[in-house]
Design a protein around this motif. Structure first.
Motif, short mmCIF file in Angstrom:
data_model
loop_
_atom_site.label_atom_id
_atom_site.label_comp_id
_atom_site.label_asym_id
_atom_site.label_seq_id
_atom_site.Cartn_x
_atom_site.Cartn_y
_atom_site.Cartn_z
N PRO A 116 0.83 -1.22 0.00
CA PRO A 116 0.00 0.00 0.00
C PRO A 116 0.86 1.26 0.00
O PRO A 116 1.95 1.27 0.57
N VAL A 117 0.37 2.29 -0.67
CA VAL A 117 1.16 3.49 -0.92
C VAL A 117 0.89 4.56 0.13
O VAL A 117 -0.24 4.74 0.57
N GLU A 118 1.92 5.28 0.53
CA GLU A 118 1.76 6.35 1.51
C GLU A 118 1.43 7.68 0.82
O GLU A 118 2.02 7.99 -0.21
N ILE A 119 0.50 8.43 1.37
CA ILE A 119 0.21 9.77 0.84
C ILE A 119 0.33 10.77 1.98
O ILE A 119 -0.63 11.03 2.71
N PRO A 120 1.51 11.36 2.15
CA PRO A 120 1.75 12.27 3.28
C PRO A 120 0.78 13.46 3.27
O PRO A 120 0.45 13.99 2.20
N GLY A 121 0.34 13.85 4.45
CA GLY A 121 -0.46 15.07 4.58
C GLY A 121 -1.94 14.90 4.28
O GLY A 121 -2.72 15.79 4.53
N VAL A 122 -2.30 13.75 3.71
CA VAL A 122 -3.72 13.54 3.39
C VAL A 122 -4.28 12.55 4.41
O VAL A 122 -3.83 11.41 4.47
N ASN A 123 -5.22 13.00 5.23
CA ASN A 123 -5.64 12.05 6.25
C ASN A 123 -6.58 10.99 5.71
O ASN A 123 -7.28 11.17 4.74
N PHE A 167 -9.33 10.91 2.66
CA PHE A 167 -9.05 10.09 1.48
C PHE A 167 -10.21 9.12 1.21
O PHE A 167 -10.69 9.00 0.08
N ALA A 187 -13.26 10.97 0.01
CA ALA A 187 -13.09 11.42 -1.38
C ALA A 187 -13.29 10.24 -2.33
O ALA A 187 -13.94 10.36 -3.38
N ALA A 188 -12.74 9.10 -1.96
CA ALA A 188 -12.84 7.91 -2.82
C ALA A 188 -14.29 7.45 -2.92
O ALA A 188 -14.82 7.26 -4.02
N VAL A 219 -2.64 8.90 5.08
CA VAL A 219 -2.84 7.60 4.45
C VAL A 219 -1.57 6.75 4.47
O VAL A 219 -0.57 7.11 3.83
N ASN A 220 -1.60 5.69 5.23
CA ASN A 220 -0.53 4.69 5.31
C ASN A 220 0.81 5.21 5.83
O ASN A 220 1.75 4.43 6.01
#
Ligand SMILES: Nc1ncnc2c1ncn2[C@@H]1O[C@H](COP(=O)(O)OP(=O)(O)OP(=O)(O)O)[C@@H](O)[C@H]1O
Ligand SMILES: [Mg+2]
Lengths: 256, 486
Positions: free
Chosen positions: A87-94, A98, A101-102, A142-143
């Motif tokens: 799974p991919v990390e997306i810094p700053g996006v809680n 996320f 939004a999805a 995220v992650n």
């Protein structure tokens, strides 16, 4: 619901998938097992719509549509889900933002009303209890900084919230402790229904004790070399892949 | 499969949204700069003698100075004699007394920009609780909400008006933070500045609304040289926002502003900028040269000055909002998002000068480069011998989109006291295909995915902006980034 025919896929002139045939009907759970590098994640990525690969022959149908013609987001909106091996990390996006939004992007595309903050909160906290995740994870990016097992659990949370019609789980069991494995399996089993299909990629028979598959495939060197029922996984556990290396037999018979 | 290139072209073609020109009669002084031009500006503004003298002094000093060495900026030389130093809408001959007297064309311009001058709009809640001063080319055309602020003793008006109505305050503070000869562009501004905003918060008053100025360059061949002065008396608080746009023109236009902030004991000034000057076209033709001197003086004990900037426009940005931490226990903060794409260049950062004891500063800089954009962070943290127990934390993050852009970080640290604690962290990252694909696989489209990722990157800065402007900054960033990843 998912039908793969004679799928050939290559990366930079190296053929990775060398003719895959696979059909999964609504309500079925299929498992794929196979040695490292045999092409399992490549297959999962192709289904989800990653475009680093070249499809040189064959195709995939999903719910009657030509899947390869669709953007990844449109596949997701049709109800396709991939739980990533990494799974991919997306810094700053809680995580909460996320997920909302999805879900709302998918609902919007399907012509459904978007959920407001309250409605979404109720949904997400209910699903978190199902996968036994602490609410604190909603506020974290995220992650980012999640442990290996937490990332996997987060994938299952996403799946529970998005409620896809078909889900591919790529080694979701790897790196999970025994309790987490049960939780994840419960999460999947809770979603099993006559309308929903699953493709579970794993190295371990253990997971299949919890998520009992209808069909098990063995993949080696870009091909499905054997297809059977859950006992095939047990045989594999006992004997290893050597069996198939020495005496590969075509597996397509069942699905041709 | 996904065809990002088509979207890219489509969206880039949309381009700059504020590039229109307003057709009004302008009173413009012919291009050129000499003492007579300065006298003319001063007389047009009916200024007192001392101010004219102050301007002339600055001008004479400017003549002795040399343009700064451009470091990493690639710049076409500026011909200072080709610029017109004063341009005002004609109707300003007799300054508008109320909104009704403002040329409807100007009102429509500001409407197009989404800035409400009319108080009823503000009261109707369209833009929330914000008082606006609008500067059109060289002059301030309207200040809303003045009455309500006056009740609290707050002065918020155009700089010209302050010169007439509150000469003692202007004279006492003008140039005390940014002296006339501070640097080349500050000297030029001091000689020819035409208008700007003035703001005074009396002792113990917490300003009940955001104060806001919008700058708009309209006339061709003009420079905009505005001057802003904000004074926060002991125990007061004010949050101030500045926004800017300009028409799309082929030639470069110069914007050389000076902003001075003064915070006395226990006072706090929060200054936020959303800069969206015309950046030039994709080939680098035209655009604003944004050379601005912004400095705040934490003059009193426990005072605090916080700069937040979102820099999205201009062909070239050269700007270092700074804090002089003179009062003991004073705090300086700098939060910045700077984004460059196409041929844009930004050289921005801050200076934190620690003079008082136990002073603290925080620097969070986020640079985003797309296309062939070049982004430089340049910052100075200086701890003087008087500043015992000073602390600084600096974090510089760069985000690259594509492989033709660049990010460069130049942190300068000068420490003259052994008790100082200085921390510096830097990172460079890319919006990865993995991140975009991950979002897509959850049903989020490519453009939204990029926005999500970039907003996440900017989060620590955006959360410093007042709510309504944070939303605006996000939107601006979205427009700016459209089609930036192919
Ligand atoms: N983008 C790529 N570029 C080059 N080679 C690739 C790429 N993607 C996959 N491969 C190669 O294709 C083969 C199959 O990889 P894949 O990740 O599908 O294996 P896997 O069956 O999922 O293995 P594991 O059990 O270790 O997860 C590997 O040899 C891998 O190195
Ligand atoms: Mg794999």
């Amino acid at each position: 619901m998912l039908k793969i025919e004679n799928l050939h896929v290559s990366v930079e002139d190296t053929e990775i998938l060398k003719g895959i045939d696979l059909e999964i009907r609504p309500g079925e759970v299929h498992a794929i097992m196979g040695p490292n590098g045999s092409g399992k994640s490549t297959l999962a990525s192709i289904i989800a719509g990653r475009d680093d690969y070249e499809v040189s022959a064959g195709g995939i149908q999903f719910l009657g549509e030509d899947l390869l013609e669709l953007d990844p987001e449109d596949r997701a909106r049709m109800g396709l889900f991939l739980a990533f091996q990494y799974p991919v990390e997306i810094p700053g996006v809680n995580n909460l933002y996320f997920l909302k939004a999805a879900l709302n992007a998918q609902r919007k595309a399907r012509g459904e009303d978007e959920l407001d903050a309250m409605e979404f909160w109720e949904l997400v906290t209910e699903r978190m209890r199902r996968v036994q995740m602490d609410e604190a994870f909603l506020k974290r990016p995220v992650n980012e900084g999640f442990s290996g097992g937490e990332k996997k659990r987060n994938e299952i949370l996403q799946m529970s919230v998005l409620e896809p019609r078909f889900a591919v789980l790529d080694e979701t069991d790897s790196g999970l402790d025994i309790d987490a494995l049960k939780t994840v399996a419960d999460g999947v089993n809770a979603m099993r229904s006559p309308e929903r299909g699953f493709l579970v990629i794993t190295h371990y028979q253990r997971l299949l004790d919890y998520i009992v598959p209808d069909v098990v495939h063995v993949m080696m060197d870009g091909r499905i070399v054997r297809t059977g029922d859950k006992d095939l996984a047990k045989a594999l556990e006992a004997e290893g892949y050597a069996l198939f290396r020495e005496n590969p037999e075509p597996a397509i018979a069942q699905h041709a | 499969m996904s065809d990002h290139t088509a979207t890219l072209e489509e969206l880039t073609a949309k381009g700059y949204q504020f590039g229109f020109v307003t057709d009004i009669e302008q009173d413009t002084v012919p291009p050129g700069l000499n003492e007579d031009v300065i006298r003319l500006i001063s007389s047009k503004k009916q200024e007192p003698e001392w101010l004219l003298e102050w301007r002339l002094e600055a001008y004479r000093h400017w003549l002795t100075m040399r343009e700064p060495d451009w470091a990493r900026l690639d710049i076409t030389p500026i011909d200072y004699q080709a610029i017109s130093y004063y341009s005002a809408p004609k109707s300003d001959a007799d300054r508008p007394k109320s909104l009704d007297e403002i040329d409807p064309e100007i009102l429509r311009t500001y409407e197009k920009l989404g800035i409400p001058l009319a108080e009823q709009e503000v009261l109707a809640g369209i833009r929330g609780n914000v008082a606006v001063d609008a500067v059109f080319d060289s002059v301030s055309v309207a200040t809303s909400f003045k009455g309500k602020l006056a009740e609290k003793g707050i002065i918020f008006c155009s700089f010209s008006e302050a010169v007439h109505e509150h000469p003692e305050l202007v004279r006492q503070h003008l140039g005390t933070v940014v002296p006339q000869g501070d640097n080349y562009f500050a000297a030029l501004n001091s000689a020819v500045f035409t208008d700007g905003s003035f703001c005074y918060i009396p002792k113990g008053v917490r300003c009940p609304m955001e104060l806001s100025t919008y700058f708009r360059i309209n006339a061709a061949n003009t420079g905009q040289f505005e001057r802003t002065l904000i004074i926060a008396e002991p125990g007061s608080y004010v949050s101030y926002l500045e926004g800017c746009t300009a028409p799309q023109r082929d030639e470069n236009q110069l914007h050389a502003a000076v902003v001075e902030l003064i915070a006395l004991d226990d006072a706090e000034i929060k200054y936020s900028t959303v800069q969206n000057w015309y950046p030039g076209d994709a080939e680098g033709k035209g655009g604003i040269y944004n050379f601005v001197t912004k400095r705040g003086l934490c003059k009193g004990r426990n005072s605090k000055i916080s700069w937040t900037q979102v820099e999205t426009g201009s062909a070239i940005t050269w700007k270092y909002p700074s804090c002089v931490l003179r009062g003991d226990n004073s705090i300086g903060e700098f939060y910045s998002v700077a984004i460059t794409r196409d041929r844009q260049q930004a050289d921005t950062g801050t200076k934190m000068i620690h003079m008082g004891k136990n002073t603290r500063s925080t620097i969070i800089s986020k640079g985003i480069s797309a296309g062939q954009g070049q982004n430089v962070y340049r910052g100075l943290v200086k701890v003087l011998p008087t500043a015992s127990d000073a602390r600084n934390y600096t974090q510089c993050d760069s985000l690259l989109m594509g492989d033709q852009c660049g990010a460069h970080t130049f942190p300068y640290i000068e420490v003259q006291h052994p008790t100082a604690q200085i921390e510096h962290e830097a990172s460079t990252s890319k919006v990865s295909d993995d991140q975009i694909f991950y979002c897509q696989s959850r049903g989020i489209g490519t453009e939204d995915a990029i926005n999500l990722i970039v907003n996440g990157f900017c989060k620590e800065v955006f959360r410093e902006l007042p709510m309504e402007f944070a939303v605006e900054a996000q939107k601006l960033l979205e427009i700016k980034l459209e089609g930036s990843v192919g």
